[in-house]
Design a protein around this motif. Structure first.
Motif, PDB file in Angstrom:
ATOM      1  N   GLU A 217       0.829  -1.207   0.000  1.00  0.00           N
ATOM      2  CA  GLU A 217       0.000   0.000   0.000  1.00  0.00           C
ATOM      3  C   GLU A 217       0.863   1.256   0.000  1.00  0.00           C
ATOM      4  N   THR A 278      -9.872   5.119  -1.364  1.00  0.00           N
ATOM      5  CA  THR A 278     -10.166   3.921  -2.133  1.00  0.00           C
ATOM      6  C   THR A 278      -9.733   2.670  -1.359  1.00  0.00           C
ATOM      7  N   LEU A 279      -8.612   2.767  -0.648  1.00  0.00           N
ATOM      8  CA  LEU A 279      -8.140   1.648   0.155  1.00  0.00           C
ATOM      9  C   LEU A 279      -9.152   1.267   1.243  1.00  0.00           C
ATOM     10  N   THR A 280      -9.854   2.258   1.762  1.00  0.00           N
ATOM     11  CA  THR A 280     -10.823   1.977   2.838  1.00  0.00           C
ATOM     12  C   THR A 280     -12.039   1.213   2.329  1.00  0.00           C
ATOM     13  N   LEU A 281     -12.222   1.195   1.006  1.00  0.00           N
ATOM     14  CA  LEU A 281     -13.379   0.484   0.449  1.00  0.00           C
ATOM     15  C   LEU A 281     -13.141  -1.006   0.343  1.00  0.00           C
ATOM     16  N   PHE A 282     -11.901  -1.426   0.474  1.00  0.00           N
ATOM     17  CA  PHE A 282     -11.554  -2.850   0.294  1.00  0.00           C
ATOM     18  C   PHE A 282     -10.981  -3.455   1.581  1.00  0.00           C
TER      19      PHE A 282
END
Length: 282
Positions: A217, A278-282
């Motif tokens: 990440e 966007t990372l928080t969506l996965f």
């Protein structure tokens, strides 16, 4: 002492003070962060208005645009800290409406240009700095609260500095193929690739020290900063070329103006905000 040596000393001294103020302001606490970037936003929008107003067909309101841009930063900061709700944006909306309506009474020949360049200043400068708050203030589920951390905002600048340093070194040694010769003749593909490698290496150092994101990440974070930071630099170069100026200002001796120092971050900040959320969506 030759003029070249004097310029090098001035440039070095300015660079040291600039980095110290930026790093110190971000890491000290949320108050210093907020005050620092409120000032940076104000100075940057003022500088933008000044260079835009040098055009014969443009006359934007420097004071109004600077105050509006600074208010936008402070409003987003207050919203992120949960000390205000969306109502806080009403004065900003009113200022934008006024920018449009005021042209009806100015009787200027190029009202459309004034509207366009006023809005460009808000979107190009004020909004990216305002979005920096979204990196600085993060929701902590275990404490059910918003907390301030300067690591992500500072990381954007660290990676940009690493990319610039790497690009300069690699470009000086191996640069042969121009990246955008019509916009920035000095930039090369070799330098850009070298800068990217340097920044991605630093991203892994950050990953080791701050494991709230994985190594992969952090690598993605670094890649986003490098790509959009390069585009941000080129966009400001294109703007200066269109305006026929070398530097955006002279507030930073040996380094030019505020936009010259923050050009890369103006595109990198919004891109990293999109990446983080966007990372928080996965």
């Amino acid at each position: 002492m030759t003029e070249k040596v004097k310029n090098l000393i001035v440039r070095t001294a300015t660079g040291i003070v600039f980095v110290a103020v930026l790093v110190g302001g971000i890491l000290w606490n949320w108050i210093s962060f907020t005050l620092l970037f409120a000032v940076i936003t104000a100075l940057s929008v003022m500088e933008y208005c000044h260079i835009i107003n040098n055009r014969a067909d443009v006359k934007v309101n420097t004071l109004l645009n600077s105050v509006a841009g600074t208010y936008l930063f402070l409003a987003v900061s207050a919203l992120c800290m949960e000390i205000a709700n969306v109502v806080i944006f009403i004065p900003y909306i009113i200022s934008v409406i006024y920018i449009f309506i005021s042209e009806l009474y100015q009787e200027r020949t190029h009202a459309l240009n004034n509207w366009a360049f006023s809005m460009l200043g808000q979107m190009y400068i004020a909004l990216p700095f305002a979005l920096l708050n979204l990196l600085a203030f993060q929701y902590t589920p275990e404490y059910n609260s918003i907390s301030y951390s300067g690591i992500l905002p500072l990381s954007v600048f660290i990676l940009l500095w690493a990319s610039d340093s790497g690009a300069y070194c690699f470009g000086s040694m191996f640069g042969k193929h121009r990246l955008f010769p019509s916009i920035s003749p000095k930039k090369s593909w070799e330098g850009s690739i070298g800068g990217a490698i340097t920044a991605l290496a630093i991203s892994q150092v950050l990953a080791w020290n701050f494991p709230f994101m994985s190594y992969l990440e952090w690598l993605g974070f670094g890649l986003v900063v490098v790509i959009f930071g390069t585009w941000g630099d080129l966009i400001e170069s294109l703007m200066k070329r269109q305006l026929g100026i070398k530097d955006s200002g002279n507030i930073l001796p040996g380094h030019g103006g505020m936009l010259d120092r923050f050009d890369s971050s103006l595109l990198a900040i919004p891109a990293t905000v999109v990446y983080i959320y966007t990372l928080t969506l996965f």
